[in-house]
Design an enzyme around this catalytic site. Sequence first.
Site, PDB file in Angstrom:
ATOM      1  N   CYS A  43      -3.900   6.250  -0.061  1.00  0.00           N
ATOM      2  CA  CYS A  43      -3.387   4.954  -0.514  1.00  0.00           C
ATOM      3  C   CYS A  43      -3.025   4.918  -1.992  1.00  0.00           C
ATOM      4  O   CYS A  43      -2.915   3.827  -2.579  1.00  0.00           O
ATOM      5  CB  CYS A  43      -4.410   3.853  -0.211  1.00  0.00           C
ATOM      6  N   LYS A 100     -11.460  -7.479   6.196  1.00  0.00           N
ATOM      7  CA  LYS A 100     -10.900  -6.596   7.219  1.00  0.00           C
ATOM      8  C   LYS A 100     -11.860  -5.440   7.470  1.00  0.00           C
ATOM      9  O   LYS A 100     -12.288  -4.798   6.496  1.00  0.00           O
ATOM     10  CB  LYS A 100      -9.540  -6.059   6.739  1.00  0.00           C
ATOM     11  N   LYS A 108     -12.129  -4.690   2.316  1.00  0.00           N
ATOM     12  CA  LYS A 108     -11.536  -3.821   3.325  1.00  0.00           C
ATOM     13  C   LYS A 108     -12.454  -2.613   3.496  1.00  0.00           C
ATOM     14  O   LYS A 108     -12.611  -1.789   2.596  1.00  0.00           O
ATOM     15  CB  LYS A 108     -10.138  -3.370   2.911  1.00  0.00           C
ATOM     16  N   ARG A 159      -3.358   3.407  12.685  1.00  0.00           N
ATOM     17  CA  ARG A 159      -2.886   4.655  12.069  1.00  0.00           C
ATOM     18  C   ARG A 159      -1.914   5.379  12.979  1.00  0.00           C
ATOM     19  O   ARG A 159      -1.015   6.092  12.511  1.00  0.00           O
ATOM     20  CB  ARG A 159      -4.080   5.528  11.690  1.00  0.00           C
ATOM     21  N   CYS A 187       0.864  -1.173   0.000  1.00  0.00           N
ATOM     22  CA  CYS A 187       0.000   0.000   0.000  1.00  0.00           C
ATOM     23  C   CYS A 187       0.903   1.226   0.000  1.00  0.00           C
ATOM     24  O   CYS A 187       2.132   1.112   0.015  1.00  0.00           O
ATOM     25  CB  CYS A 187      -0.938  -0.011   1.207  1.00  0.00           C
TER      26      CYS A 187
END
Length: 325
Positions: A127, A245, A192, A202, A117
């Site tokens: 991203c 996810k 995701k 994060r 990513c």
Amino acid sequence: MNRGRRLRSSANLRGLVRERRVSKDSLIYPLFFQDGENIMEEISSMQGQYRYSVDRISDAIDPALKVGVNKFILFGIPAEKDAAGSQAYAEEGIVQRALRAIKKAYGDQVYLITDVCMCEYTSHGHCGILKGNMVDNDATLPYLARIAISHVEAGADMIAPSDMMDGRIDAIREALDKKGYTNIPIMSYSAKYASSFYGPFRDAADSAPSFGDRKSYQMDYHNLREAVREASYDEEEGADIIMVKPAMSYLDVLREIRVSTELPIAAYSVSGEYSMIKAASKLGYIDEYQMMCETAISIFRAGADILITYYAKELANAIDRGDIG
């Protein structure tokens, strides 16, 4: 009267007829590597998880190997960032150096997966490549392929694209095949979601977007059929493993995808899930060990074959104790 409706016998008998068993082979442990030296820094929002510099790989790897966990997914925190996320594909990038160092020290004892990513590497925290204030999907694909190639050249055994760009599995598979890496598997973050459960990650990876959010390319948590479609598209493009996810709040998604594909399915029990259990345990509201075991089993029961979890080492110990094995 039917007296066989429920087993009321010994623990040994319950273990014998247990429907869902978990193996250490199905566990993947996330690791964070950052530029610098002699760093083993605890992540404030993820008690018990650390950022490591490459010279401290033994502190990251040895405790996991000791309990039988040998699969790792690597994330990088570079010292410098730019709009194109160039450290993501740099030969001397943080993940590339970590891969080479781990493979040199441990060889085939370990199986290394890399997150592909750009959010940890871009100055804007998104991203992909920006066009104005939006991520340009098609312009991002060559960069993702370049990152994947650089990881494999450095020693990655599997790559895991997490960007959620359309067509990235096809682009990466084509690039790998052209380089002769036809046997490198792709574990795709197929479903995701744009989730609030990512907050501690994060913090760990210093990857929060500098403006806006990621809802234009990550999935709306209202949607289930979309996840099944995304998994199907990735399978058609050449993904070897499908991922969902987050995990705990998306067990219905796991189940639906399990019904729709014969591919192995991974679930990522994300940072927010881990930190919630840690925080509630610290306050005395729950039994951390029992909650860890129960949530892990719920994920496998819903259809996962593979679990990416910050509790990998503790779950390995639980398997040894027979609590989830």
